[in-house]
Write a protein that holds these residues in place. Sequence first.
Motif, PDB file in Angstrom:
ATOM      1  N   LYS A 151       0.809  -1.128   0.258  1.00  0.00           N
ATOM      2  CA  LYS A 151       0.050   0.088   0.141  1.00  0.00           C
ATOM      3  C   LYS A 151       0.976   1.313  -0.008  1.00  0.00           C
ATOM      4  CE  LYS A 151      -3.642  -2.508   0.916  1.00  0.00           C
ATOM      5  NZ  LYS A 151      -4.740  -2.568  -0.181  1.00  0.00           N
ATOM      6  N   TRP A 152       0.457   2.337  -0.703  1.00  0.00           N
ATOM      7  CA  TRP A 152       1.111   3.476  -0.865  1.00  0.00           C
ATOM      8  C   TRP A 152      -0.103   4.486  -0.461  1.00  0.00           C
ATOM      9  CZ3 TRP A 152       6.073   5.199  -2.344  1.00  0.00           C
ATOM     10  CH2 TRP A 152       7.098   3.859  -2.722  1.00  0.00           C
ATOM     11  N   THR A 159      -5.235  13.973   7.138  1.00  0.00           N
ATOM     12  CA  THR A 159      -6.399  13.212   6.514  1.00  0.00           C
ATOM     13  C   THR A 159      -5.748  12.477   5.320  1.00  0.00           C
ATOM     14  OG1 THR A 159      -7.759  15.100   6.737  1.00  0.00           O
ATOM     15  CG2 THR A 159      -8.409  13.534   5.040  1.00  0.00           C
ATOM     16  N   VAL A 160      -6.329  11.014   5.338  1.00  0.00           N
ATOM     17  CA  VAL A 160      -6.027   9.961   4.237  1.00  0.00           C
ATOM     18  C   VAL A 160      -6.467  10.612   3.122  1.00  0.00           C
ATOM     19  CG1 VAL A 160      -6.134   7.740   3.377  1.00  0.00           C
ATOM     20  CG2 VAL A 160      -5.657   8.318   5.749  1.00  0.00           C
ATOM     21  N   ALA A 161      -5.720  11.159   2.090  1.00  0.00           N
ATOM     22  CA  ALA A 161      -6.141  11.724   0.792  1.00  0.00           C
ATOM     23  C   ALA A 161      -6.633  10.908  -0.521  1.00  0.00           C
ATOM     24  CB  ALA A 161      -5.276  12.834   0.212  1.00  0.00           C
ATOM     25  N   GLY A 162      -5.842   9.626  -0.447  1.00  0.00           N
ATOM     26  CA  GLY A 162      -5.817   8.422  -1.348  1.00  0.00           C
ATOM     27  C   GLY A 162      -4.899   7.631  -1.091  1.00  0.00           C
ATOM     28  N   GLU A 209      13.683   2.169 -16.476  1.00  0.00           N
ATOM     29  CA  GLU A 209      12.567   2.072 -17.605  1.00  0.00           C
ATOM     30  C   GLU A 209      11.191   2.407 -17.165  1.00  0.00           C
ATOM     31  OE1 GLU A 209      13.066  -1.875 -19.048  1.00  0.00           O
ATOM     32  OE2 GLU A 209      14.917  -1.279 -19.864  1.00  0.00           O
ATOM     33  N   GLY A 210      11.105   3.166 -15.945  1.00  0.00           N
ATOM     34  CA  GLY A 210       9.684   3.675 -15.614  1.00  0.00           C
ATOM     35  C   GLY A 210       8.699   2.449 -15.138  1.00  0.00           C
ATOM     36  N   ALA A 250       4.702   4.068  -8.419  1.00  0.00           N
ATOM     37  CA  ALA A 250       4.422   4.901  -7.230  1.00  0.00           C
ATOM     38  C   ALA A 250       4.896   6.190  -6.995  1.00  0.00           C
ATOM     39  CB  ALA A 250       4.676   4.262  -5.811  1.00  0.00           C
ATOM     40  N   ARG A 251       6.323   6.419  -7.584  1.00  0.00           N
ATOM     41  CA  ARG A 251       6.959   7.750  -7.786  1.00  0.00           C
ATOM     42  C   ARG A 251       6.092   8.534  -8.644  1.00  0.00           C
ATOM     43  NH1 ARG A 251      13.144   7.254  -9.101  1.00  0.00           N
ATOM     44  NH2 ARG A 251      12.234   6.430 -11.242  1.00  0.00           N
ATOM     45  N   GLN A 252       5.795   7.925  -9.795  1.00  0.00           N
ATOM     46  CA  GLN A 252       5.301   8.874 -10.617  1.00  0.00           C
ATOM     47  C   GLN A 252       3.774   9.307 -10.179  1.00  0.00           C
ATOM     48  OE1 GLN A 252       4.723   6.925 -14.592  1.00  0.00           O
ATOM     49  NE2 GLN A 252       3.620   8.825 -15.455  1.00  0.00           N
ATOM     50  N   ARG A 253       3.052   8.142  -9.744  1.00  0.00           N
ATOM     51  CA  ARG A 253       1.509   8.791  -9.309  1.00  0.00           C
ATOM     52  C   ARG A 253       1.383   9.683  -8.156  1.00  0.00           C
ATOM     53  NH1 ARG A 253      -2.752   4.147  -7.345  1.00  0.00           N
ATOM     54  NH2 ARG A 253      -2.114   3.431  -9.403  1.00  0.00           N
ATOM     55  N   TYR A 254       2.678   9.542  -7.238  1.00  0.00           N
ATOM     56  CA  TYR A 254       2.496  10.366  -5.945  1.00  0.00           C
ATOM     57  C   TYR A 254       3.556  11.671  -5.865  1.00  0.00           C
ATOM     58  CZ  TYR A 254      -0.623   6.837  -4.208  1.00  0.00           C
ATOM     59  OH  TYR A 254      -1.662   5.917  -4.259  1.00  0.00           O
TER      60      TYR A 254
END
Length: 312
Positions: A151-152, A159-162, A209-210, A250-254
């Motif tokens: 989980k990330w 507040t848990v935003a997402g 390679e993302g 996760a690095r890209q998403r967050y």
Amino acid sequence: MSGNVAVAAVDWGTTRLRVWLLDRSGAPLAERRGDDGLITAQKAGFSNVLEGHLAQLQAPGDLPVVICGMAGSRQGWIEAPYVDVPSSIKAILKGAARIPGESRDIRIVPGLAQRLADRPDVMRGEETQLAGAGLPATGTHTVCMPGTHSKWVSVREGTVAGFGTWPTGELYSVLAEHSILRHSLGEKPASVAADDPVFRKSCEIALSEGGDILSRLFGIRAGGLLHGLGAADAAATLSGLLIGAEIASARQRYRIEGREVTLVASGPLGVLYGAALGLAGIAINPVDADDAVRAGLFEAARQNGMIAGASA
């Protein structure tokens, strides 16, 4: 011990169960661990399993119990309804569901639901680790909790935003045991060390390679056939590719470039993720997962008025 114990704290997973007796400061006085998780308790009875462990710990008959994890799932003791995000951590803990018909006060912390149409997600148990991770009440924080389903979580101003789930551990098991890669890793895959150069190289490949590793996975099998890639190196390659891909995604998403990640983990898995995050150039704030879940359960008991003399 009976005069010092304030509450019993239980982390009830699918296959495993952990029970602690905590004093009024939240410190552990005694502990039991067992293989009677959700699957066993469905047959043996949740109350029977719990009371058996409490008896072994010589817990008082009126000691309150606070639980997190799969005991609150639809297949569990009772369903503790999900709390929708965004939600404050305090509000999540306050939503603990009480077990009816029991002589002692027993409550289960609810899980979290993210009801986005394009990114639906749920968690049970990790929300309690999150509550006990010691995050500052202000600011924006990213939390990584590795596991079968990593989980990330994004937390803003308490507040848990997402959040998001990466089934990295499950993918490793499925690929190692039920795919063609089982021929490369062997019947019992070797454990992987964080300083293993093959693990580190594979992590770096996935990061560079993302996270696009699909074309790399079959290369593990081909490497054994063409270059003599051994079983230990095959396991290290698979682990490195999967963990590196998770972190890259996760690095890209967050958008965590330049920011610290709170890593809530224990044991060898925590060491692997710490090394992989370091290879990604991400600083970590390490938090022991056992300490975090105990602290979260204690705070849940306090928020629900289960500890005599403690104010929420």
